[in-house]
Design a protein around this motif. Structure first.
Motif, PDB file in Angstrom:
ATOM      1  N   TYR A 162       0.859  -1.181   0.000  1.00  0.00           N
ATOM      2  CA  TYR A 162       0.000   0.000   0.000  1.00  0.00           C
ATOM      3  C   TYR A 162       0.896   1.231   0.000  1.00  0.00           C
ATOM      4  O   TYR A 162       1.832   1.330   0.798  1.00  0.00           O
ATOM      5  N   TYR A 178     -12.445  -2.235   1.606  1.00  0.00           N
ATOM      6  CA  TYR A 178     -11.270  -2.071   0.732  1.00  0.00           C
ATOM      7  C   TYR A 178     -10.679  -3.449   0.436  1.00  0.00           C
ATOM      8  O   TYR A 178     -10.586  -4.297   1.329  1.00  0.00           O
ATOM      9  N   LYS A 191      -9.182  -6.242   3.362  1.00  0.00           N
ATOM     10  CA  LYS A 191      -8.301  -5.347   4.126  1.00  0.00           C
ATOM     11  C   LYS A 191      -7.641  -6.081   5.296  1.00  0.00           C
ATOM     12  O   LYS A 191      -6.493  -5.802   5.657  1.00  0.00           O
TER      13      LYS A 191
END
Lengths: 218, 218
Positions: B185, B199, B208
């Protein structure tokens, strides 16, 4: 079938080095591919008409010198457009020998691999070799030469014996083109005419007399 | 032996497509290499643990979709980090079928090849397939995706089953890293924490909760 679709396959450029008795042999290839990581093995495809192919089958060992973007144009000429039967190509470039006496190129390469052949299959005009990588060393921190870079930036040509040879790819927009390897002289007709008589093709070392003008070529 | 020398071998990135009965199968590979030009043949190396490998051996036919720089990150996630046994990967991307019913990707690719297997050799963890290219079409004029571009620009990771897998190559400089595929990320810890709970990893679609922070990872 649109064979130009295959032009989008991506490759690097490499010099294969091997020996047959005391004679060294080598050629340019674009077909080196890592096959496995445990153990480290690779595949490489070499034209059966190449003297290097016959020597690899006898020797069962070879090196792969990984060409970088700093590779000299003359390296392609020596290894891509002439035969190892007629000359010791490794004597014409900076080179060294592995502990087993296998030649590899030391200049303009990112590094080299030393390989032992495990298996090979003849596939029409070429042989697919499968080999174990027994040694590997880095020599220079430069971007590796890709086939795309060779064509687009170096303006190099594809040897007829290459796996990806697709016919005469010389572009006759150039004023003068080398009739041996297809190298295009970048300057005007006048500039070419003004070159000294001992000018040689930077790719294959053919003499100036081997260059043909655009009108001749078409 | 310095295995990092092999990191300078150059590759493209491709999706192999095949079928087994009504089931479609496919995976990402970097090992497609033209072997001969008359006839047009290629080699490709596929992990023996891949479901796609078993289907190729049964079907004897496959496609190669040539990924371009416009390929979506999710394409790598679908084809690189999950198994065809569990899902129809081609239903999750834009795809089509050849006249023989073989699936290929139609979006973010420069074109595709249709191939018939001539021969194959199992080589430790992988199989080297030799195949004749029986059809080839261009779809989009974009630069092909190289492995270097995938690593340096897309910041993609190498699937464990890849020919060139060299261990866990995640760089833990990132605040959060996907534990499934290694995707890093790009934002801060705070930005990651602030992401919605639905997400998912843009590479492999892991939730996530599968992301680990730098401190966890080290």
């Amino acid at each position: 079938m649109d064979v130009t679709a295959l032009f989008n396959l991506s490759y690097g450029l490499y010099i294969i080095g091997t020996k047959y008795g005391d004679r060294k042999a080598g050629c340019v290839v674009n077909t080196v591919t890592q096959s496995t990581s445990k153990p480290v093995t690779l595949t490489v495809c070499v034209n059966r008409d190449n003297y290097t192919n016959a020597c690899m089958k006898q020797c069962r060992e070879f090196t792969v010198s990984i060409l970088s973007e700093k590779a000299k144009e003359s390296t392609f000429g020596v290894f891509g457009f002439s035969c190892s039967k007629d000359r010791d190509k490794f004597a014409e470039v900076s080179s060294a020998l592995t502990s087993s006496g296998l030649p590899y190129v030391t200049e303009g390469v990112t590094g080299y691999l030393e390989c032992k052949i495990i298996n090979f299959i003849d596939n029409f005009t070429h042989t697919v070799f499968i080999a174990e990588v027994v040694d590997a060393e880095n020599l220079m921190k430069e971007p590796p030469m890709t086939y795309a870079y060779y064509h687009n930036v170096v303006k190099g040509k594809t040897p007829q014996k290459a796996s990806s040879y697709a016919g005469d790819d010389a572009e006759y927009g150039a004023a003068y083109t080398c009739s041996v390897c297809g190298y295009e002289y970048a300057g005007t007709k006048e500039a070419f005419t003004g070159l000294p008589n001992d000018y040689v093709c930077p790719i294959c070392q053919a003499p100036k007399s081997k260059f043909v003008s655009a009108s001749t070529a078409i």
